[in-house]
Design a protein around this motif. Structure first.
Motif, PDB file in Angstrom:
ATOM      1  N   VAL A  99       0.866  -1.309  -0.059  1.00 55.01           N
ATOM      2  CA  VAL A  99      -0.068  -0.072   0.062  1.00 55.01           C
ATOM      3  C   VAL A  99       0.867   1.166   0.036  1.00 55.01           C
ATOM      4  CG1 VAL A  99      -1.705   1.295   1.276  1.00 55.01           C
ATOM      5  CG2 VAL A  99      -1.818  -1.039   1.059  1.00 55.01           C
ATOM      6  N   SER A 100       2.012   0.996   0.759  1.00 57.74           N
ATOM      7  CA  SER A 100       3.143   2.287   0.615  1.00 57.74           C
ATOM      8  C   SER A 100       3.174   2.907  -0.766  1.00 57.74           C
ATOM      9  CB  SER A 100       4.307   1.939   1.480  1.00 57.74           C
ATOM     10  OG  SER A 100       4.228   1.255   2.696  1.00 57.74           O
ATOM     11  N   ASN A 174      -4.894   3.316  11.956  1.00 59.23           N
ATOM     12  CA  ASN A 174      -3.598   3.376  12.705  1.00 59.23           C
ATOM     13  C   ASN A 174      -3.413   4.819  12.951  1.00 59.23           C
ATOM     14  OD1 ASN A 174      -0.842   3.116  13.402  1.00 59.23           O
ATOM     15  ND2 ASN A 174      -0.058   2.460  11.318  1.00 59.23           N
ATOM     16  N   ASP A 202      -7.228   4.527   2.674  1.00 60.24           N
ATOM     17  CA  ASP A 202      -6.402   3.383   3.142  1.00 60.24           C
ATOM     18  C   ASP A 202      -6.906   2.319   3.873  1.00 60.24           C
ATOM     19  OD1 ASP A 202      -4.166   1.776   4.036  1.00 60.24           O
ATOM     20  OD2 ASP A 202      -2.992   3.436   4.572  1.00 60.24           O
ATOM     21  N   TYR A 205      -6.403  -2.343   6.893  1.00 59.33           N
ATOM     22  CA  TYR A 205      -6.987  -3.144   8.181  1.00 59.33           C
ATOM     23  C   TYR A 205      -8.475  -3.472   7.999  1.00 59.33           C
ATOM     24  CZ  TYR A 205      -2.552  -1.351  10.111  1.00 59.33           C
ATOM     25  OH  TYR A 205      -1.035  -1.055  10.455  1.00 59.33           O
ATOM     26  N   SER A 234      -0.300  -7.272   3.556  1.00 59.92           N
ATOM     27  CA  SER A 234       0.757  -6.859   4.848  1.00 59.92           C
ATOM     28  C   SER A 234       0.136  -7.456   6.019  1.00 59.92           C
ATOM     29  CB  SER A 234       1.267  -5.682   5.003  1.00 59.92           C
ATOM     30  OG  SER A 234       2.168  -5.515   3.887  1.00 59.92           O
ATOM     31  N   LYS A 235      -1.068  -6.931   6.282  1.00 62.91           N
ATOM     32  CA  LYS A 235      -1.378  -7.057   7.779  1.00 62.91           C
ATOM     33  C   LYS A 235      -2.727  -8.366   7.746  1.00 62.91           C
ATOM     34  CE  LYS A 235       0.149  -3.168   8.231  1.00 62.91           C
ATOM     35  NZ  LYS A 235       1.356  -2.600   8.865  1.00 62.91           N
ATOM     36  N   ARG A 243       5.663  -7.688   0.352  1.00 63.68           N
ATOM     37  CA  ARG A 243       5.526  -6.204  -0.372  1.00 63.68           C
ATOM     38  C   ARG A 243       4.452  -6.374  -1.486  1.00 63.68           C
ATOM     39  NH1 ARG A 243       5.228  -3.860   2.581  1.00 63.68           N
ATOM     40  NH2 ARG A 243       5.759  -1.916   1.580  1.00 63.68           N
TER      41      ARG A 243
HETATM   42  N1  PLP Z   1      -1.082   1.782   5.626  1.00 65.86           N
HETATM   43  C1  PLP Z   1      -1.273   1.922   6.777  1.00 65.86           C
HETATM   44  C2  PLP Z   1      -2.381   2.551   7.666  1.00 65.86           C
HETATM   45  C3  PLP Z   1      -0.179   1.140   7.579  1.00 65.86           C
HETATM   46  O1  PLP Z   1      -0.343   1.109   9.198  1.00 65.86           O
HETATM   47  C4  PLP Z   1       0.812   0.385   6.883  1.00 65.86           C
HETATM   48  C5  PLP Z   1       1.751  -0.326   7.812  1.00 65.86           C
HETATM   49  O2  PLP Z   1       2.043   0.174   8.842  1.00 65.86           O
HETATM   50  C6  PLP Z   1       0.827   0.568   5.663  1.00 65.86           C
HETATM   51  C7  PLP Z   1      -0.090   1.267   5.048  1.00 65.86           C
HETATM   52  C8  PLP Z   1       2.178  -0.121   4.927  1.00 65.86           C
HETATM   53  O3  PLP Z   1       1.464  -1.157   3.977  1.00 65.86           O
HETATM   54  P1  PLP Z   1       2.300  -2.005   3.020  1.00 65.86           P
HETATM   55  O4  PLP Z   1       3.122  -2.848   3.869  1.00 65.86           O
HETATM   56  O5  PLP Z   1       1.226  -2.658   2.522  1.00 65.86           O
HETATM   57  O6  PLP Z   1       3.311  -1.065   2.191  1.00 65.86           O
END
Ligand code: PLP
Length: 381
Positions: A99-100, A174, A202, A205, A234-235, A243
């Motif tokens: 997502v980053s 988060n 986003d 979660y 990821s989660k 990734r």
């Molecule tokens: N978005 C949120 C709200 C997160 O808490 C995190 C990671 O802690 C990410 C994105 C990062 O996600 P990714 O591992 O898919 O890059």
């Protein structure tokens, strides 16, 4: 003599406040870290097997820029079934390196210099630097504990978000663990429609929601056409290191994001795409088990806080709780680490509205959580 002159832009981005705490924690051996936002589980076996099989078959080349077609189809089916989000795998889905990457390319594709980007305060640490690197202006919108850290129409109005061009939403949130159901999202959608805001939502979660179903703002009236939704593996699938994520949105927005992604990333990691496809097809039970484990841990931590007399709003999503602590949160977190070897993240790292709180992650196992809660109790005493 400095030969690698860095850009003016990079000077706007401070080092990560979370990293600083990890580095401090690494200096000691007895530390229990409740600082990281990372499940203590490994990825489901079926997903790992699919990754291994793809390597054995020599599938080590790039994929299509937008991601393997099979994977995009599986994402489309999964999102339609689970979240009522309907997107065309040809034009409306982009597979990203987490997502980053998705949020980064979206900001670069959608923000013009000087555009104001409203964001929930407190929220995930990467949004603000992302906006600054895209030459936008971050506009924090404070949420309040007595409103369960939900974004409201009034909060947007108070913060001057009617002048903003874009809104970044993060629910389940988060660091607070707050969730927003349809009735809470509708007034926010109304604000976005009234003031013509585009939304980056986003929803990484989404599956970690412990009260009712997750609702995406993109499913509300008039919102699909102005929203890009982000989710990933990821989660919920415990695949942080692989990734992989994805973005869903109208063809114009996803196409613009792909214009950057195709040059900067070419395609998301191929092995991870094979793992992700299998995860979507056959790992629902694994996800369910992990979610139940997180929920047990959540209840345990909340009940220990209440025994200790620590005020904590009842987080209902992600794997974080956000208790209030006496005095300065950064000093409290440093003291807790030095005295008792428990690493948490000060709430102020996530924005001014997080001051006076700690982000405690319950992504660690129950034995560690039990010991950490005993140490926290000793520290408070
Ligand atoms: N978005 C949120 C709200 C997160 O808490 C995190 C990671 O802690 C990410 C994105 C990062 O996600 P990714 O591992 O898919 O890059």
């Amino acid at each position: 003599m400095v030969l690698v002159r860095t850009s003016e832009r990079i000077g706007r981005v401070p080092p990560s406040g979370i990293r600083k705490f990890f580095e401090l924690a690494e200096e000691r051996e007895d530390v229990i870290s409740l600082g990281v936002g990372e499940p203590d589980f490994s990825a489901p076996w079926a997903a790992r097997d699919a990754a291994i099989a793809s390597l054995e078959r020599g599938r080590t080349s790039y994929t299509a820029n937008r991601g393997m077609y099979d994977l995009r189809e599986a994402i489309a089916d999964h999102c339609a079934e689970r979240y009522d989000l309907r997107y065309d795998p040809d034009e409306e889905i982009l597979v990203t390196t987490g997502v980053s990457e998705g949020v980064d390319v979206a900001l670069r594709a959608l923000v013009d210099p000087g555009d104001r980007v409203a964001m929930v305060d407190p929220s995930y640490v990467s949004y603000r630097p992302g906006v600054l690197l895209a030459d936008g202006e971050p506009l924090p919108v404070r949420t309040r504990e007595n409103e369960h850290f939900r974004l409201t129409y009034e909060a947007l109005d108070r913060a001057g978000a009617s002048e903003a061009d874009l809104l970044i939403l993060c629910y389940p949130n988060n660091p607070t663990g707050a969730v927003m159901h349809e009735e809470h999202l509708e007034p926010v959608a109304e604000f976005c429609r009234e003031h013509d805001l585009r939304v980056l939502s986003d929803e990484i979660y989404a599956d970690l929601t412990y009260s009712g179903e997750h609702t995406s703002i993109a499913t509300l009236d008039g919102m699909r056409e102005r929203t890009i939704v982000f989710n990933g593996f990821s989660k919920a699938y415990a695949m942080t290191g692989l990734r992989l994520g994805y973005a869903l949105g109208p063809a114009e927005g996803i196409g613009a994001m792909n214009r950057i992604h195709q040059y900067s990333m070419l395609s998301a990691p191929t092995t991870a795409q094979h793992a992700a496809l299998e995860a979507l097809v056959s790992c629902d039970d694994d996800v369910e088990e992990m979610v139940s484990a997180f929920n047990r841990r959540r209840r345990f931590v909340l009940s220990r806080f209440s025994e200790m007399g620590l005020d904590c709003f009842e987080a209902q999503g992600a794997f974080y709780v956000f208790p209030e602590v006496p005095g300065d949160d950064e000093a409290f977190a440093e003291g807790l680490l030095e005295d008792q070897g428990v690493a948490v993240v000060p709430g102020s790292v996530f924005g001014e509205a997080g001051e006076g709180h700690l982000r405690v992650s319950y992504a660690s196992g129950l034995p560690q959580l039990k010991e950490a809660m005993n140490r926290l109790e000793a520290f408070l005493a």
